[in-house]
Design a protein around this motif. Structure first.
Motif, PDB file in Angstrom:
ATOM      1  N   SER A   1      43.556 -29.619  18.859  1.00 20.35           N
ATOM      2  CA  SER A   1      44.150 -29.538  20.106  1.00 20.35           C
ATOM      3  C   SER A   1      45.426 -29.104  20.117  1.00 20.35           C
ATOM      4  CB  SER A   1      44.131 -30.748  20.889  1.00 20.35           C
ATOM      5  OG  SER A   1      45.081 -31.555  20.073  1.00 20.35           O
ATOM      6  N   GLY A   2      46.150 -28.608  21.078  1.00 18.94           N
ATOM      7  CA  GLY A   2      47.607 -28.332  21.032  1.00 18.94           C
ATOM      8  C   GLY A   2      48.481 -29.015  20.174  1.00 18.94           C
ATOM      9  N   GLY A   3      48.535 -30.410  20.832  1.00 13.76           N
ATOM     10  CA  GLY A   3      49.247 -31.754  20.216  1.00 13.76           C
ATOM     11  C   GLY A   3      48.915 -31.752  18.596  1.00 13.76           C
ATOM     12  N   MET A   4      47.618 -31.686  18.164  1.00 12.36           N
ATOM     13  CA  MET A   4      47.454 -31.676  16.775  1.00 12.36           C
ATOM     14  C   MET A   4      47.948 -30.537  15.679  1.00 12.36           C
ATOM     15  SD  MET A   4      43.735 -33.234  17.156  1.00 12.36           S
ATOM     16  CE  MET A   4      43.014 -32.852  15.497  1.00 12.36           C
ATOM     17  N   ARG A   5      47.773 -29.180  16.453  1.00 11.88           N
ATOM     18  CA  ARG A   5      48.306 -28.453  15.912  1.00 11.88           C
ATOM     19  C   ARG A   5      49.866 -28.246  15.606  1.00 11.88           C
ATOM     20  NH1 ARG A   5      44.508 -24.990  19.156  1.00 11.88           N
ATOM     21  NH2 ARG A   5      46.056 -24.757  20.756  1.00 11.88           N
TER      22      ARG A   5
END
Length: 357
Positions: free
Chosen positions: A164-168
């Motif tokens: 996800s964007g936050g995980m990236r």
């Protein structure tokens, strides 16, 4: 031989930095005469509109500009080592090791064809050539766990598009910190993330800073992020510093009309729903042909308060503000604090005015 800074000394010292880019249309004056410093354990927030020179100046710290075209002068010292003019080989040793950067778009910064773990391991082995693949993978797994990636033992073998964007963004932070750099530059680290994930990323940066005692530069448009994280604030406009000081001083006693404009443009969730934001009129200037005098004067609503044609003809110096030790401002107004209190503060924070009364 460089000398590492002792406790209390700045880890990064930028002095009179100027960056120019020759183009077919002319010389782009991206950064002019910029000076600031950051100590270990401290956070500097750099704010300003797009094109103000925030990212350009920070990329110069990492030596990321094309040496064949960029014209860079002044001084940048990282842990006592002069970066301007440093050989590419020596720069590679510093980049990712002494200083690292989290870029704005994590998806574009991570290679789509390689697994997250492989990219982290490569970043580690670049500065630890004697490390085995197993050791590098173990370090990558440790960093993914440290930045809060769930099930890191499985995620380490996934590709960026599976995050996800936050995980990236967390993976980018892990890559930036995998070699324990003393200086971390975060360029809009919360852009395009929802508010919950933004808060998690900012908390993560603060926790890691306490753990590693690292210096952080956070580049952002969001003054809320600056208020939460930064010890000091540098406001940039048209490639120049226009205000600099502690976050408390700059955000509560700003003395530069451009800073007032940034504050006025921030939505207040506690305000009347019918209230409107007060935008800065006009558009940022072209750095191919910056305005004469004060670069902000074409957009400034207070230039008529300055005698004569001073705003248009003479560039104001970056001088000490009325209050606050180390607070600097670039403005011709004789008493900017009085103008701010009388004309700006009632519009952006009327409750503060009522409290003073």
């Amino acid at each position: 031989m460089s000398t590492a800074p002792t406790s209390g000394d700045p880890y990064l010292v930028v002095d009179d930095l100027t960056v120019r880019f020759p183009t077919a249309d002319g010389l782009v004056q991206a950064v002019t005469g910029l000076s600031y410093q950051v100590e270990l354990g401290k956070t500097l927030g750099i704010v300003g509109e797009s094109g103000s020179g925030k990212s350009v100046s920070s990329m110069a710290v990492l030596g990321l500009h094309d040496r064949r075209s960029a014209q860079i002068s002044g001084s940048i010292k990282v842990a006592g080592t002069e970066v301007v003019g440093l050989s590419e080989g020596r720069m590679r040793e510093l980049r990712g090791n002494a200083v690292a950067m989290i870029f704005q778009d994590a998806l574009a910064s991570l290679h789509p064809f390689y697994k997250i773990g492989a990219q982290l391991a490569e970043a580690y082995r670049t500065h630890h050539p004697k490390a085995t693949k197993k050791e590098a993978r173990s370090r990558a797994l440790e960093m993914l766990e440290r930045v809060g990636i769930p099930q890191p033992d499985k995620r380490i073998d996934q590709y960026p598009h599976q995050f996800s964007g936050g995980m990236r963004q967390r993976a980018m932070i892990a890559m930036g910190l995998i070699n324990d750099p003393s200086l971390l530059i975060a360029d809009e680290p919360t852009t395009a993330l929802d508010v919950t994930v933004q808060a998690q990323i900012l908390d993560l940066l603060q926790d890691l800073q306490q753990e590693f005692n690292s210096a952080i530069i956070i580049i952002t448009h969001d003054l809320g992020v600056v208020a939460e994280m930064a010890d000091d604030v540098l406001v940039m406009y048209a490639g120049r510093a226009v205000e600099y000081g502690s976050a408390k001083e700059v955000l509560t006693r700003p003395e530069m009309p451009y800073t007032w404009g940034l504050l006025s443009s921030v939505p207040d969730v506690a305000a009347d729903t019918n209230a409107r934001m007060i935008p800065i009129p006009g558009a940022p200037p072209s750095l191919l042909d910056p305005p004469s005098g004060c670069p902000f004067h074409p957009r400034c609503a207070h230039r008529e308060k300055v005698p004569g044609d001073l705003c248009r003809t003479e560039l104001p110096e970056l001088l000490p503000a009325v209050h606050g030790e180390g607070h600097l401002k670039r403005c011709h107004l004789a008493d900017p604090e009085a103008v701010f209190a009388a004309e700006v503060l009632p519009e952006i924070a009327p409750e503060m005015v009522e409290e003073k009364r």
